[in-house]
Design a protein around this motif. Structure first.
Motif, PDB file in Angstrom:
ATOM      1  N   CYS A   1       6.183  -5.642  16.495  1.00  0.00           N
ATOM      2  CA  CYS A   1       6.093  -4.197  16.261  1.00  0.00           C
ATOM      3  C   CYS A   1       6.820  -3.504  17.405  1.00  0.00           C
ATOM      4  O   CYS A   1       6.307  -3.443  18.522  1.00  0.00           O
ATOM      5  N   GLN A   2       8.022  -2.981  17.110  1.00  0.00           N
ATOM      6  CA  GLN A   2       8.859  -2.489  18.190  1.00  0.00           C
ATOM      7  C   GLN A   2       9.463  -1.124  17.857  1.00  0.00           C
ATOM      8  O   GLN A   2       9.597  -0.745  16.701  1.00  0.00           O
ATOM      9  N   ALA A   3       9.816  -0.428  18.934  1.00  0.00           N
ATOM     10  CA  ALA A   3      10.606   0.801  18.860  1.00  0.00           C
ATOM     11  C   ALA A   3      11.856   0.519  19.694  1.00  0.00           C
ATOM     12  O   ALA A   3      11.843   0.704  20.920  1.00  0.00           O
TER      13      ALA A   3
ATOM     14  N   MET B   1       0.805  -2.982  -5.085  1.00  0.00           N
ATOM     15  CA  MET B   1       1.308  -3.201  -3.733  1.00  0.00           C
ATOM     16  C   MET B   1       1.372  -4.682  -3.391  1.00  0.00           C
ATOM     17  O   MET B   1       0.762  -5.148  -2.434  1.00  0.00           O
ATOM     18  N   ALA B   2       2.132  -5.414  -4.186  1.00  0.00           N
ATOM     19  CA  ALA B   2       2.326  -6.828  -3.899  1.00  0.00           C
ATOM     20  C   ALA B   2       3.304  -6.984  -2.736  1.00  0.00           C
ATOM     21  O   ALA B   2       4.143  -6.117  -2.486  1.00  0.00           O
ATOM     22  N   TRP B   3       3.180  -8.082  -2.016  1.00  0.00           N
ATOM     23  CA  TRP B   3       4.095  -8.333  -0.904  1.00  0.00           C
ATOM     24  C   TRP B   3       5.512  -8.494  -1.454  1.00  0.00           C
ATOM     25  O   TRP B   3       5.724  -9.142  -2.463  1.00  0.00           O
TER      26      TRP B   3
ATOM     27  N   LEU C   1       2.452 -13.206   7.676  1.00  0.00           N
ATOM     28  CA  LEU C   1       3.313 -12.434   6.770  1.00  0.00           C
ATOM     29  C   LEU C   1       4.734 -12.295   7.297  1.00  0.00           C
ATOM     30  O   LEU C   1       5.696 -12.308   6.525  1.00  0.00           O
ATOM     31  N   LEU C   2       4.872 -12.155   8.601  1.00  0.00           N
ATOM     32  CA  LEU C   2       6.189 -11.945   9.202  1.00  0.00           C
ATOM     33  C   LEU C   2       6.696 -13.242   9.823  1.00  0.00           C
ATOM     34  O   LEU C   2       5.982 -13.898  10.583  1.00  0.00           O
ATOM     35  N   LYS C   3       7.937 -13.565   9.492  1.00  0.00           N
ATOM     36  CA  LYS C   3       8.553 -14.760  10.054  1.00  0.00           C
ATOM     37  C   LYS C   3       8.976 -14.496  11.497  1.00  0.00           C
ATOM     38  O   LYS C   3       9.037 -13.352  11.945  1.00  0.00           O
ATOM     39  N   ASP C   4       9.261 -15.570  12.189  1.00  0.00           N
ATOM     40  CA  ASP C   4       9.646 -15.449  13.593  1.00  0.00           C
ATOM     41  C   ASP C   4      10.899 -14.582  13.713  1.00  0.00           C
ATOM     42  O   ASP C   4      11.909 -14.827  13.043  1.00  0.00           O
ATOM     43  N   GLY C   5      10.813 -13.552  14.555  1.00  0.00           N
ATOM     44  CA  GLY C   5      11.945 -12.665  14.765  1.00  0.00           C
ATOM     45  C   GLY C   5      11.866 -11.378  13.961  1.00  0.00           C
ATOM     46  O   GLY C   5      12.568 -10.408  14.279  1.00  0.00           O
ATOM     47  N   GLU C   6      11.058 -11.328  12.919  1.00  0.00           N
ATOM     48  CA  GLU C   6      10.925 -10.114  12.115  1.00  0.00           C
ATOM     49  C   GLU C   6       9.934  -9.152  12.783  1.00  0.00           C
ATOM     50  O   GLU C   6       8.992  -9.589  13.447  1.00  0.00           O
ATOM     51  N   TRP C   7      10.180  -7.872  12.597  1.00  0.00           N
ATOM     52  CA  TRP C   7       9.286  -6.896  13.195  1.00  0.00           C
ATOM     53  C   TRP C   7       9.154  -5.657  12.318  1.00  0.00           C
ATOM     54  O   TRP C   7       9.918  -5.444  11.378  1.00  0.00           O
ATOM     55  N   VAL C   8       8.186  -4.821  12.690  1.00  0.00           N
ATOM     56  CA  VAL C   8       7.928  -3.549  12.021  1.00  0.00           C
ATOM     57  C   VAL C   8       8.410  -2.425  12.939  1.00  0.00           C
ATOM     58  O   VAL C   8       8.057  -2.400  14.122  1.00  0.00           O
TER      59      VAL C   8
ATOM     60  N   GLY D   1      14.208  -5.987  11.513  1.00  0.00           N
ATOM     61  CA  GLY D   1      13.200  -4.917  11.424  1.00  0.00           C
ATOM     62  C   GLY D   1      13.245  -4.241  10.058  1.00  0.00           C
ATOM     63  O   GLY D   1      13.754  -3.118   9.927  1.00  0.00           O
ATOM     64  N   TRP D   2      12.723  -4.901   9.060  1.00  0.00           N
ATOM     65  CA  TRP D   2      12.874  -4.431   7.680  1.00  0.00           C
ATOM     66  C   TRP D   2      11.647  -3.668   7.163  1.00  0.00           C
ATOM     67  O   TRP D   2      11.613  -3.254   6.006  1.00  0.00           O
ATOM     68  N   LEU D   3      10.661  -3.456   8.026  1.00  0.00           N
ATOM     69  CA  LEU D   3       9.482  -2.676   7.655  1.00  0.00           C
ATOM     70  C   LEU D   3       9.315  -1.504   8.620  1.00  0.00           C
ATOM     71  O   LEU D   3       9.782  -1.556   9.762  1.00  0.00           O
TER      72      LEU D   3
END
Length: 314
Positions: free
Chosen positions: A303-305, A186-188, A284-291, A212-214
């Motif tokens: 972390c958004q819906a 489980m490497a990044w 781990l997450l760059k600015d603007g990226e989300w889960v 939102g790639w995760l």
């Protein structure tokens, strides 16, 4: 309550009988000693008794109990390894869909898992069954529930001993629970993997949701019975005793992080705080990226819906 075997019950009863008999014989010896002293004073002599005391007889019975492995006559059970050989040598090559129905993974994933754990020290202690066989038995056991998951059923299917089923499972779990195994499998994700995930998101949604790639979600792993410690805390909203499992994946369902161990009654919003991503999202997450998450998780900038009417930006 722990089940006591017939040997344990007999052993406890014999120990009690021996203890009581020793007390009785001690009292009798004291009385005989007093009588002997009185007889000596009167000039009389008595013949010694040669019979073994009852305590010796009970001790011999206890020794006989432990000299035999079983208390009743054992009859061998006819077993065959044909089922396991058929799975690993025929279904795996010619019928992968059947292979997957038994071990809950594809032949390629199975081979990759074997390669990842076969060099673990737990499989190098003495002469052992091949790792492929041990892993197949463990996965078969994990893939069943209720009566079908009994060690008797698994052992008879695989053609091995009842205790061997538990031994195989213990070795496999010991190998996959090691920290180095987790770091290896489980490497990044690399930059190319991340870019591919973002492309998929954009193609299947819109450009605004590309970062939102995760994805994170929780599932409940049912337990066989109520745990002995903190028993009722494992009781979940679905009326089962279970364990909360949090998974963080890319869109192609590649697991890159997980958290497991909390009881099923624990809310997803709290359980996923044990994941590595939650604890290190700022690096781990760059600015603007989300889960991506569902309504069970607290909304954050990372972390958004997106289908919710309100997004908390912090």
């Amino acid at each position: 309550m722990t089940r006591r075997t017939e040997r344990q019950i007999l052993s406890d009863e014999l120990f009690k009988a021996i203890f009581i008999q020793l007390l009785v014989e001690t009292d009798e010896e004291l009385l005989q000693l007093e009588d002997l002293l009185e007889d000596e004073e009167d000039g009389e002599e008595e013949e010694e008794e040669l019979d073994d005391p009852l305590s010796h007889v009970l001790l011999e019975a206890l020794a006989e109990l432990y000299s035999n492995r079983y208390t009743i006559e054992r009859r061998s059970i006819l077993k065959t390894s044909d089922n396991l050989d058929l799975l690993l040598h025929t279904y795996k090559v010619e019928r992968p869909e059947i292979f997957r129905s038994f071990v809950r993974m594809s032949p390629e994933a199975f081979d990759a898992l074997v390669s990842a754990i076969e060099d673990d020290e737990v499989f190098t202690r003495g002469d052992q069954t091949p790792v492929t066989h041990q892993l197949a038995v463990a996965l078969y056991w994990l893939g069943h529930y209720g009566n079908a998951a009994s060690t008797v059923k698994v052992a008879l299917w695989a053609g091995i001993g009842y205790g061997t089923v538990r031994l195989f499972m213990k070795r496999v779990m010991e190998a996959v629970c090691r920290e180095n195994f987790r770091k290896t499998v489980m490497a990044w994700p690399s930059d190319d993997t991340k870019e591919h995930a973002m492309d998929w998101i954009e193609e299947n949604s819109c450009e605004a949701w590309r970062p939102g790639w995760l994805m994170v979600d929780g599932t409940l792993v049912p337990l066989y019975s109520r745990p002995a410690f903190f028993n009722n805390t494992w009781y979940d909203r679905k009326s089962n005793y279970s364990m909360n499992l949090q998974l963080v994946t890319t869109p192609d369902l590649r697991i890159i992080d997980f958290a497991v161990g909390l009881p099923g009654s624990q809310h997803d919003a709290t359980a996923w705080k044990d994941t590595y991503i939650y604890q290190n999202h700022h690096t781990l997450l760059k600015d603007g990226e989300w889960v991506w998450a569902d309504s069970a998780y607290p909304l954050r900038k990372w972390c958004q819906a997106p289908y919710k009417s309100c997004v908390v930006m912090n």
